[in-house]
Design an enzyme around this catalytic site. Structure first.
Site, PDB file in Angstrom:
ATOM      1  N   GLU A  13     -10.406   0.957  -2.538  1.00  0.00           N
ATOM      2  CA  GLU A  13     -10.255   1.155  -3.990  1.00  0.00           C
ATOM      3  C   GLU A  13     -11.278   0.332  -4.779  1.00  0.00           C
ATOM      4  O   GLU A  13     -10.980  -0.250  -5.821  1.00  0.00           O
ATOM      5  CB  GLU A  13      -8.821   0.868  -4.420  1.00  0.00           C
ATOM      6  CG  GLU A  13      -7.861   1.872  -3.790  1.00  0.00           C
ATOM      7  CD  GLU A  13      -6.429   1.658  -4.173  1.00  0.00           C
ATOM      8  OE1 GLU A  13      -6.185   1.183  -5.300  1.00  0.00           O
ATOM      9  OE2 GLU A  13      -5.544   1.965  -3.361  1.00  0.00           O
TER      10      GLU A  13
ATOM     11  N   ARG B 120      -5.604  -0.248  -8.614  1.00  0.00           N
ATOM     12  CA  ARG B 120      -6.346  -1.513  -8.577  1.00  0.00           C
ATOM     13  C   ARG B 120      -5.621  -2.598  -9.362  1.00  0.00           C
ATOM     14  O   ARG B 120      -5.675  -3.778  -8.986  1.00  0.00           O
ATOM     15  CB  ARG B 120      -7.750  -1.301  -9.162  1.00  0.00           C
ATOM     16  CG  ARG B 120      -8.670  -0.469  -8.283  1.00  0.00           C
ATOM     17  CD  ARG B 120      -9.863   0.047  -9.063  1.00  0.00           C
ATOM     18  NE  ARG B 120     -10.793   0.772  -8.214  1.00  0.00           N
ATOM     19  CZ  ARG B 120     -11.767   1.551  -8.672  1.00  0.00           C
ATOM     20  NH1 ARG B 120     -11.926   1.710  -9.986  1.00  0.00           N
ATOM     21  NH2 ARG B 120     -12.582   2.170  -7.839  1.00  0.00           N
TER      22      ARG B 120
ATOM     23  N   ARG C 270       3.426 -30.908  10.905  1.00  0.00           N
ATOM     24  CA  ARG C 270       2.508 -31.151  12.027  1.00  0.00           C
ATOM     25  C   ARG C 270       2.057 -32.612  12.030  1.00  0.00           C
ATOM     26  O   ARG C 270       1.483 -33.090  11.042  1.00  0.00           O
ATOM     27  CB  ARG C 270       1.302 -30.226  11.911  1.00  0.00           C
ATOM     28  CG  ARG C 270       0.207 -30.449  12.946  1.00  0.00           C
ATOM     29  CD  ARG C 270       0.614 -30.003  14.317  1.00  0.00           C
ATOM     30  NE  ARG C 270      -0.536 -29.905  15.200  1.00  0.00           N
ATOM     31  CZ  ARG C 270      -0.453 -29.708  16.507  1.00  0.00           C
ATOM     32  NH1 ARG C 270       0.738 -29.579  17.066  1.00  0.00           N
ATOM     33  NH2 ARG C 270      -1.540 -29.630  17.248  1.00  0.00           N
TER      34      ARG C 270
ATOM     35  N   SER D 130       0.826  -1.211   0.000  1.00  0.00           N
ATOM     36  CA  SER D 130       0.000   0.000   0.000  1.00  0.00           C
ATOM     37  C   SER D 130       0.859   1.258   0.000  1.00  0.00           C
ATOM     38  O   SER D 130       0.541   2.237  -0.695  1.00  0.00           O
ATOM     39  CB  SER D 130      -0.929   0.008   1.217  1.00  0.00           C
ATOM     40  OG  SER D 130      -1.897  -1.005   1.129  1.00  0.00           O
TER      41      SER D 130
END
Length: 396
Positions: A375, A255, A280, A103
């Site tokens: 946006e 965008r 895991r 951003s």
């Protein structure tokens, strides 16, 4: 007949070999941004997110400028003049680290700098673009208001003539970079329609209080812009555009970068889930061996590949002949939605660990809740595509 080459070993992170679509120069751009993010930001980003502040944002912005990432798709005035695909790849790598980092770069280059580059006077370009490209100055973009988001035509910020000057009054909201910016591109109503103004943030009457208590985009500066009888010379207005076409064309630039960036957040979450599932152990087996976990991983891989292909295709079109607004909406709508779903699914693979900032998944998911909205909301991009399909404007 073509000679048969032995198949390459499968890369779990790129089963479709999308990397082969890139040129060597494009891979070099991607790799340089990835290396920077890994070295400079990744070790600190979880702490910045938790603290709600980027440490030394001015120093970081200057480093981004030195790397050529600020306004990198613009020509001249110290800008790198790279392709749309290069810019997209950079956005993907930046957002794979954090949406707030992308951003910062996006607002600087695709909003503030693009507006001045496309619509500014030569004097405005010479004054601001080299500094913004170098990262020695920070820019922001003032369009959204407290009561005017999806309908920018209803903005209340206005500018009036007073002799040779302009006087601006109003408030803008949810402004990235606002409280650290040196210059703001502000859109206001005038008697001649919507106009853009280049506003140095040290102008009397201009202030930018920070917005606090965010649960998303915490590693990003978000502010209000308060304009209280801000007096500007006649040279402050952007001469190259009137009406909403100006700010909306800037938003389309940003965008486009989001379509790529969202896939970066998704890739990070998918990569984390894939590695975690292999490590895991439950019921004496890695959870990656269970059918339901494999189904989740497969769905994430499919959506990640499709979204990345869409971003790449849009980049090639943009470089070749430019994008239409509904094409940008395809990328923004599809990829933000897909990325958010990937992050949510990845969170379930990690179980309780999925909510810990020791892993990037919940941070990306929280950030994408903002990216989904800003946006252009899901609703507005849906209707923009709907208008292109039917010829009917459902939101007017």
């Amino acid at each position: 007949m073509h000679a048969q080459h032995p198949p390459r070993p499968a890369d779990p992170l790129d089963l479709l070999e999308l990397d082969t679509l890139l040129t060597p120069d494009e891979r070099a751009v991607r790799d340089s941004v990835r290396t920077f993010c890994d070295r400079r930001v990744e070790p600190h980003i979880a702490e910045w997110f938790e603290r709600g502040a980027i440490e030394d944002i001015r120093g970081l912005t200057k480093e981004l400028g030195e790397l050529g990432l600020l306004g990198m798709h613009l020509e001249g005035y110290g800008c790198a003049g790279m392709s749309a695909v290069d810019y997209g790849l950079a956005c993907l790598e930046l957002e794979a680290t954090d949406s707030g980092l992308r951003s910062l770069v996006s607002v600087q280059g695709s909003l503030a700098m693009f507006a001045i580059h496309a619509f500014g006077s030569e004097e405005q370009k010479e004054e601001w673009l080299p500094r913004l490209a170098a990262g020695t100055a920070i820019g922001c973009f003032g369009l959204t208001e407290p009561d005017s988001g999806s309908d920018p035509g209803s903005m209340r910020t206005h500018a009036r003539r007073d002799g040779a000057d302009w006087v601006l009054d109003g408030r803008k909201m949810w402004i990235t970079n606002g409280s650290v910016a040196d210059v703001a591109v502000v859109w206001a109503r005038t008697e001649d329609g919507v106009r853009g103004f280049v506003v140095p943030t040290d102008t009397p009457g201009s202030s930018a209080p920070a917005i606090k208590h965010k649960m998303s985009l915490r590693a990003s500066v978000t502010s209000e812009l308060v304009l209280d009888a801000v007096r500007l010379p006649s040279t402050a207005v952007l001469p190259g555009v009137r009406g909403l076409r100006g700010p909306l064309s800037c938003l389309n630039e940003a965008r486009y970068g989001i379509a790529w960036g969202a896939m970066g957040a998704a890739r990070s979450a998918f990569r984390t889930a894939l590695a975690y599932a292999g490590d895991r152990v439950q019921f004496d087996r890695p959870i990656s061996s269970f059918q339901l976990t494999q189904a989740k991983l497969t769905d994430m891989a499919l959506e990640l590949a499709k979204g990345t292909l869409l971003a790449f295709h849009l980049g090639r079109i943009k470089d070749d002949r430019g994008l239409r607004p509904e094409q940008v909406s395809h990328g923004k709508l599809n990829n933000t939605r897909a990325a958010l779903e990937i992050c949510r699914t990845a969170r379930t693979v990690l179980g309780a660990n999925g909510i810990s900032l020791e892993y990037p998944v919940i941070r990306h998911a929280n950030n994408l809740e903002s990216i989904l909205t800003y946006e252009g909301t899901v609703e507005m991009h849906t209707l923009m595509i709907g208008q292109a399909l039917t010829g009917q404007a459902a939101f007017r």
